[in-house]
Design an enzyme around this catalytic site. Sequence first.
Site, mmCIF file in Angstrom:
data_model
loop_
_atom_site.group_PDB
_atom_site.id
_atom_site.type_symbol
_atom_site.label_atom_id
_atom_site.label_comp_id
_atom_site.label_asym_id
_atom_site.label_seq_id
_atom_site.Cartn_x
_atom_site.Cartn_y
_atom_site.Cartn_z
ATOM 1 N N TYR A 21 -1.222 15.191 -13.771
ATOM 2 C CA TYR A 21 -1.351 16.253 -14.819
ATOM 3 C C TYR A 21 -0.649 15.889 -16.049
ATOM 4 O O TYR A 21 0.745 15.475 -16.189
ATOM 5 C CB TYR A 21 -0.768 17.690 -14.150
ATOM 6 C CG TYR A 21 -1.753 18.710 -14.307
ATOM 7 C CD1 TYR A 21 -2.368 19.104 -15.359
ATOM 8 C CD2 TYR A 21 -2.491 18.895 -12.997
ATOM 9 C CE1 TYR A 21 -3.664 20.016 -15.052
ATOM 10 C CE2 TYR A 21 -3.461 19.971 -12.699
ATOM 11 C CZ TYR A 21 -4.103 20.332 -13.799
ATOM 12 O OH TYR A 21 -5.053 20.944 -13.744
ATOM 13 N N GLU A 64 -1.067 17.733 -19.560
ATOM 14 C CA GLU A 64 -1.645 18.577 -20.452
ATOM 15 C C GLU A 64 -0.695 18.444 -21.905
ATOM 16 O O GLU A 64 0.269 18.341 -21.743
ATOM 17 C CB GLU A 64 -1.375 20.194 -20.098
ATOM 18 C CG GLU A 64 -2.571 20.627 -19.341
ATOM 19 C CD GLU A 64 -2.222 22.293 -18.836
ATOM 20 O OE1 GLU A 64 -1.191 22.804 -19.328
ATOM 21 O OE2 GLU A 64 -3.098 22.644 -18.415
ATOM 22 N N ASP A 114 -23.539 14.055 -33.763
ATOM 23 C CA ASP A 114 -23.181 13.828 -32.480
ATOM 24 C C ASP A 114 -24.020 12.614 -32.152
ATOM 25 O O ASP A 114 -25.189 12.669 -31.934
ATOM 26 C CB ASP A 114 -23.817 15.286 -31.642
ATOM 27 C CG ASP A 114 -23.769 15.195 -30.092
ATOM 28 O OD1 ASP A 114 -23.436 13.887 -29.629
ATOM 29 O OD2 ASP A 114 -24.050 15.987 -29.407
ATOM 30 N N THR A 131 -20.568 11.119 -26.226
ATOM 31 C CA THR A 131 -20.433 10.986 -24.789
ATOM 32 C C THR A 131 -19.815 9.227 -24.725
ATOM 33 O O THR A 131 -20.274 8.615 -25.458
ATOM 34 C CB THR A 131 -21.462 11.270 -24.052
ATOM 35 O OG1 THR A 131 -22.678 10.701 -24.640
ATOM 36 C CG2 THR A 131 -21.826 12.636 -23.869
ATOM 37 N N LYS A 136 -23.499 7.009 -22.091
ATOM 38 C CA LYS A 136 -24.750 6.578 -22.396
ATOM 39 C C LYS A 136 -25.089 5.086 -22.891
ATOM 40 O O LYS A 136 -24.589 4.046 -22.201
ATOM 41 C CB LYS A 136 -25.477 7.713 -23.311
ATOM 42 C CG LYS A 136 -25.362 9.014 -22.703
ATOM 43 C CD LYS A 136 -25.953 10.152 -23.567
ATOM 44 C CE LYS A 136 -25.667 11.660 -22.717
ATOM 45 N NZ LYS A 136 -26.153 12.654 -23.631
ATOM 46 N N ARG A 180 -18.411 8.679 -17.357
ATOM 47 C CA ARG A 180 -18.716 9.965 -17.895
ATOM 48 C C ARG A 180 -17.531 10.766 -18.712
ATOM 49 O O ARG A 180 -16.663 10.763 -18.168
ATOM 50 C CB ARG A 180 -19.342 10.786 -16.830
ATOM 51 C CG ARG A 180 -20.191 10.075 -15.800
ATOM 52 C CD ARG A 180 -21.024 11.416 -15.041
ATOM 53 N NE ARG A 180 -22.083 11.814 -15.764
ATOM 54 C CZ ARG A 180 -22.865 11.300 -16.103
ATOM 55 N NH1 ARG A 180 -23.478 10.056 -15.594
ATOM 56 N NH2 ARG A 180 -24.113 11.890 -16.792
HETATM 57 C C1 LIG Z 1 -25.975 13.912 -23.508
HETATM 58 C C2 LIG Z 1 -25.636 14.738 -24.789
HETATM 59 C C3 LIG Z 1 -24.632 15.803 -24.756
HETATM 60 C C4 LIG Z 1 -24.096 16.112 -23.598
HETATM 61 O O1 LIG Z 1 -23.271 15.613 -22.706
HETATM 62 P P1 LIG Z 1 -22.967 16.042 -21.555
HETATM 63 O O2 LIG Z 1 -21.735 14.960 -21.063
HETATM 64 O O3 LIG Z 1 -24.016 15.968 -20.219
HETATM 65 O O4 LIG Z 1 -22.130 17.369 -21.508
HETATM 66 C C5 LIG Z 1 -24.255 16.299 -25.979
HETATM 67 N N1 LIG Z 1 -24.942 15.896 -27.208
HETATM 68 C C6 LIG Z 1 -26.062 14.773 -27.149
HETATM 69 C C7 LIG Z 1 -26.720 14.707 -28.329
HETATM 70 C C8 LIG Z 1 -26.502 14.325 -25.913
HETATM 71 O O5 LIG Z 1 -27.269 13.374 -26.059
#
Ligand SMILES: *Cc1c(COP(=O)(O)O)cnc(C)c1O
Length: 411
Positions: free
Chosen positions: A51, A53, A197, A223, A226, A232
């Site tokens: 932990y 925080e 994003d 993220t 991807k 993740r």
């Molecule tokens: C995949 C994605 C997210 C969210 O990701 P999670 O990990 O599934 O919550 C946010 N913004 C965009 C543009 C995405 O493609």
Amino acid sequence: MSSLLNTDPTIFKLIEKEAERQEFGIELIASENYTSKAVMEAMGSVLTNKYSEGYVGKRYYGGNEVIDEVEQLAIDRCKELFGCEHVNVQPLSGSPANAAVYLALLQPGDKVLGLKLDHGGHLSHGHPVNFSGILYNFVQYEVEKESGRIDMEKVREVALREKPKMILAGFSAYSRNLDWKRFKEIADEVGAITMADISHVAGLIAGKAIDSPVPYFDVVTTTTHKTLRGPRGAVIMCKAPFAKAIDRGLFPGMQGGPHDHINAAKATAFLEALRPDFQVYAKNVIKNAQAMAGELMRLGYKIISGGTDNHLMVVDMTSKGVSGKEAEVVLEKIGISTSRSTIPFDTRKPMDPSGVRLGTAAITTRGFDEADSVQVASIIDRAVVSKGDETVLAALREEITALCRKHPLYA
Ligand SMILES: *Cc1c(COP(=O)(O)O)cnc(C)c1O
């Protein structure tokens, strides 16, 4: 994994089954990828027991000397990779990262500009069923009907009319590069905060294959799982003046303890992405997507916006007389994973839309080249037009198995 086999043979077997599915299937879901074994080993480590925080050097728990080093390494490598001034590596995933940014920089009800979901945006960019659309006043911009592209003059018009507090640029299903600089100019004109994003294209940006918003934007979220090919999770990058608010927004605002095993795996993924071979990977992802899109168009499919600049494409199945769901289902039968997708101005319902979204991040990781990508496009076409003919599908399944054997996943 002998301990798991002893303790929980059921889960062990399910993991083996999933490994088999991944090994002998073609993964075209644009948001997926295969991490390295090194990344998985960091995730499956004793760091999950801790932990911590708080932040490096300022924890609410004891015993964090090692965790501090892990988190600092993730921070330093992320800064080097993206050239950002500040980064918070603790977000558990993309949606919580975006939530933390909104919490940090907006008041409930504040106006934000975001790309509409069925035009390629993300749920967390203001969809009415999502917390973002419930708590904040999102106004959506769209792609053009004819070109399938975002017209920056239209974005400017919306911005001038709406005077948003924040302009959000980013997507989950848009195959063209965004004009980051122009977004920033428009935001400056109306005094809005800029947020990008880059969840989908972070790996292509890290691999220097496409332009980065980091030099221009106030805040950039992504993220890590991807195209970036990490565990993740997510990170929030920002300019120095936003650092304090962002960190407070995430903790204690949004989350409790960080997942230190995941943060270690993020650090490992950043290290991998800093290597020269990752730049080759990023360029190959795009080459493969362009080869696949080109072949599909040659075979009479309509690709939204007429092609791709990145790893993904949205294919309109209408010309072949099938829906996106029907295409997804028939492809699943032969071992190709895709995700049905709405197309801009879709007249069909989201659960059975007109399109399918395809991406090449995962197949490129396992070594598929442009010729393989053209072959995959051809297999897709033959499956879609097969009308479910079992003999045709069985032959295609064999062709896929052979392709997968040619490019073993975790050899
Ligand atoms: C995949 C994605 C997210 C969210 O990701 P999670 O990990 O599934 O919550 C946010 N913004 C965009 C543009 C995405 O493609």
